[in-house]
Scaffold this motif. Structure first.
Motif, PDB file in Angstrom:
ATOM      1  N   LYS A  84       0.836  -1.197   0.000  1.00  0.00           N
ATOM      2  CA  LYS A  84       0.000   0.000   0.000  1.00  0.00           C
ATOM      3  C   LYS A  84       0.874   1.251   0.000  1.00  0.00           C
ATOM      4  O   LYS A  84       1.969   1.262   0.579  1.00  0.00           O
ATOM      5  N   VAL A  85       0.379   2.285  -0.628  1.00  0.00           N
ATOM      6  CA  VAL A  85       1.097   3.564  -0.694  1.00  0.00           C
ATOM      7  C   VAL A  85       0.702   4.392   0.528  1.00  0.00           C
ATOM      8  O   VAL A  85      -0.477   4.763   0.675  1.00  0.00           O
ATOM      9  N   PRO A  86       1.653   4.711   1.431  1.00  0.00           N
ATOM     10  CA  PRO A  86       1.296   5.513   2.621  1.00  0.00           C
ATOM     11  C   PRO A  86       1.169   7.003   2.263  1.00  0.00           C
ATOM     12  O   PRO A  86       1.970   7.552   1.505  1.00  0.00           O
ATOM     13  N   LEU A  87       0.158   7.647   2.814  1.00  0.00           N
ATOM     14  CA  LEU A  87      -0.084   9.072   2.619  1.00  0.00           C
ATOM     15  C   LEU A  87      -0.212   9.756   3.973  1.00  0.00           C
ATOM     16  O   LEU A  87      -0.603   9.120   4.973  1.00  0.00           O
ATOM     17  N   VAL A  88       0.093  11.037   3.993  1.00  0.00           N
ATOM     18  CA  VAL A  88       0.020  11.823   5.226  1.00  0.00           C
ATOM     19  C   VAL A  88      -0.642  13.159   4.905  1.00  0.00           C
ATOM     20  O   VAL A  88      -0.444  13.725   3.829  1.00  0.00           O
ATOM     21  N   VAL A  89      -1.428  13.650   5.845  1.00  0.00           N
ATOM     22  CA  VAL A  89      -2.140  14.919   5.671  1.00  0.00           C
ATOM     23  C   VAL A  89      -1.307  16.021   6.316  1.00  0.00           C
ATOM     24  O   VAL A  89      -0.950  15.944   7.507  1.00  0.00           O
ATOM     25  N   ASP A  90      -0.995  17.052   5.536  1.00  0.00           N
ATOM     26  CA  ASP A  90      -0.229  18.195   6.014  1.00  0.00           C
ATOM     27  C   ASP A  90      -1.027  19.453   5.707  1.00  0.00           C
ATOM     28  O   ASP A  90      -0.933  20.027   4.620  1.00  0.00           O
ATOM     29  N   GLY A  91      -1.844  19.861   6.644  1.00  0.00           N
ATOM     30  CA  GLY A  91      -2.691  21.021   6.433  1.00  0.00           C
ATOM     31  C   GLY A  91      -3.758  20.722   5.400  1.00  0.00           C
ATOM     32  O   GLY A  91      -4.577  19.819   5.557  1.00  0.00           O
ATOM     33  N   ASN A  92      -3.719  21.497   4.334  1.00  0.00           N
ATOM     34  CA  ASN A  92      -4.651  21.261   3.228  1.00  0.00           C
ATOM     35  C   ASN A  92      -3.998  20.499   2.092  1.00  0.00           C
ATOM     36  O   ASN A  92      -4.471  20.551   0.960  1.00  0.00           O
ATOM     37  N   ASP A 109     -11.511   7.681  -2.488  1.00  0.00           N
ATOM     38  CA  ASP A 109     -11.774   9.100  -2.235  1.00  0.00           C
ATOM     39  C   ASP A 109     -10.733   9.612  -1.246  1.00  0.00           C
ATOM     40  O   ASP A 109     -10.890   9.483  -0.014  1.00  0.00           O
ATOM     41  N   LEU A 110      -9.645  10.209  -1.757  1.00  0.00           N
ATOM     42  CA  LEU A 110      -8.559  10.655  -0.892  1.00  0.00           C
ATOM     43  C   LEU A 110      -8.979  11.827  -0.010  1.00  0.00           C
ATOM     44  O   LEU A 110      -8.538  11.938   1.145  1.00  0.00           O
ATOM     45  N   VAL A 111      -9.799  12.714  -0.532  1.00  0.00           N
ATOM     46  CA  VAL A 111     -10.227  13.881   0.250  1.00  0.00           C
ATOM     47  C   VAL A 111     -11.040  13.436   1.457  1.00  0.00           C
ATOM     48  O   VAL A 111     -10.844  13.926   2.588  1.00  0.00           O
ATOM     49  N   ASN A 167      -5.608  16.519  10.326  1.00  0.00           N
ATOM     50  CA  ASN A 167      -4.266  17.048  10.036  1.00  0.00           C
ATOM     51  C   ASN A 167      -3.203  16.217  10.746  1.00  0.00           C
ATOM     52  O   ASN A 167      -3.293  15.906  11.938  1.00  0.00           O
ATOM     53  N   GLY A 168      -2.166  15.840   9.969  1.00  0.00           N
ATOM     54  CA  GLY A 168      -1.088  15.013  10.502  1.00  0.00           C
ATOM     55  C   GLY A 168      -1.406  13.525  10.507  1.00  0.00           C
ATOM     56  O   GLY A 168      -0.560  12.713  10.906  1.00  0.00           O
ATOM     57  N   GLY A 169      -2.583  13.151  10.112  1.00  0.00           N
ATOM     58  CA  GLY A 169      -2.954  11.738  10.096  1.00  0.00           C
ATOM     59  C   GLY A 169      -2.380  10.994   8.899  1.00  0.00           C
ATOM     60  O   GLY A 169      -2.018  11.582   7.879  1.00  0.00           O
ATOM     61  N   HIS A 170      -2.294   9.691   9.050  1.00  0.00           N
ATOM     62  CA  HIS A 170      -1.769   8.820   7.988  1.00  0.00           C
ATOM     63  C   HIS A 170      -2.879   7.890   7.507  1.00  0.00           C
ATOM     64  O   HIS A 170      -3.682   7.398   8.308  1.00  0.00           O
ATOM     65  N   PHE A 171      -2.869   7.619   6.242  1.00  0.00           N
ATOM     66  CA  PHE A 171      -3.781   6.633   5.653  1.00  0.00           C
ATOM     67  C   PHE A 171      -3.130   6.072   4.388  1.00  0.00           C
ATOM     68  O   PHE A 171      -1.997   6.451   4.044  1.00  0.00           O
TER      69      PHE A 171
END
Length: 252
Positions: A83-91, A165-167, A175-179
């Motif tokens: 799986k490709v890890p993603l992280v939320v950084d603000g917007n 749906d990434l959004v 914010n700062g969460g990983h998925f």
């Protein structure tokens, strides 16, 4: 008195319309004397649909077996694909591992599972249909079934994997969460791994261990005598008559 080396009498020769002995050797490659009759009428030809029905059944069963295994392949791909890890950084949504190769790894896992499924289906189809000599229906069923199963496994794996749906996922983790990003194929040619592996293995197995047809005997070897239907069994051949004595004339 018989003179030596006298040609035989034409009256003693067999007539032209004489029926040959039933046990006379016949040419194995000669055409039959007449059409196959049923109640005095020629036997009707077998319908084309009746001849194709067994082949269609075998082809449909092969495709169905491939589709069932396609469900298993889709579940395995959704479970084993990296799986490709993603992280939320603000917007913004950023990659958790910018130098990772998870996308390419998902394609590789799909190809490896497809190769395994192709080997399993080709081996099973060969063992089941070996006695009947395989057939074009088996090959077509493996090609069509493997392609449909691969496409179905692709769609099923995307559905079972992380959300697309990434959004919405970013809002859920905050914010700062990983998925994780959804899994997908970058190389669409990966769906051909299953049918290609199945066709290559089926060809190899058929060439090495397939059913062999006996070669016909050479044309110079006479075939077994063909007895006429309804004719009585031939009795023992009559003994050849003893040659007539030849009188020796000598001048005294």
């Amino acid at each position: 008195m018989t003179v030596p080396n006298t040609p035989p009498d034409p009256a003693d020769a067999a007539p032209a319309d004489a029926v040959p002995a039933p046990n006379a050797a016949r040419d194995p490659y000669a055409l039959p004397p007449g059409p196959d009759l049923v109640n005095g009428k020629p036997r009707p030809a077998e319908p084309v649909a009746q001849r194709l029905l067994p082949e269609l059944r075998i082809g449909a069963a092969t495709v169905l077996a491939c589709l069932v295994l396609g469900v298993v392949m889709g579940a395995l791909w959704a479970w084993l694909a990296p799986k490709v890890p993603l992280v939320v950084d603000g917007n913004k949504i950023l990659y958790g591992d910018p130098e990772g190769e998870q996308r390419a790894g998902a394609d590789s896992v799909f190809v490896l599972i497809g190769l395994g499924m192709g080997i399993v289906t080709a081996l099973g189809a060969f063992l089941v249909t070996r006695k009947r000599g395989g057939g074009i229906a088996v090959a077509v069923g493996l090609a069509v079934g493997g392609l449909l199963a691969s496409v179905g496994a692709w769609g099923l794996g995307r559905w079972l994997g992380p959300g697309r749906d990434l959004v919405a996922e970013a809002r859920r983790v905050g914010n700062g969460g990983h998925f994780q990003a959804d899994i997908d194929l970058g190389a669409y040619g990966a769906v051909l791994a299953w049918p290609m592996a199945a066709m290559v293995l089926l060809l190899a197995l058929s060439a090495a261990f397939g059913k062999r047809e006996e070669d016909p005997p050479p044309y110079w070897v006479p075939g077994p005598p063909a007895a006429d239907a309804g004719a009585p069994a031939p009795g023992p051949a009559p003994a050849a008559p003893a040659p007539a004595p030849v009188e020796d004339r000598r001048e005294g």
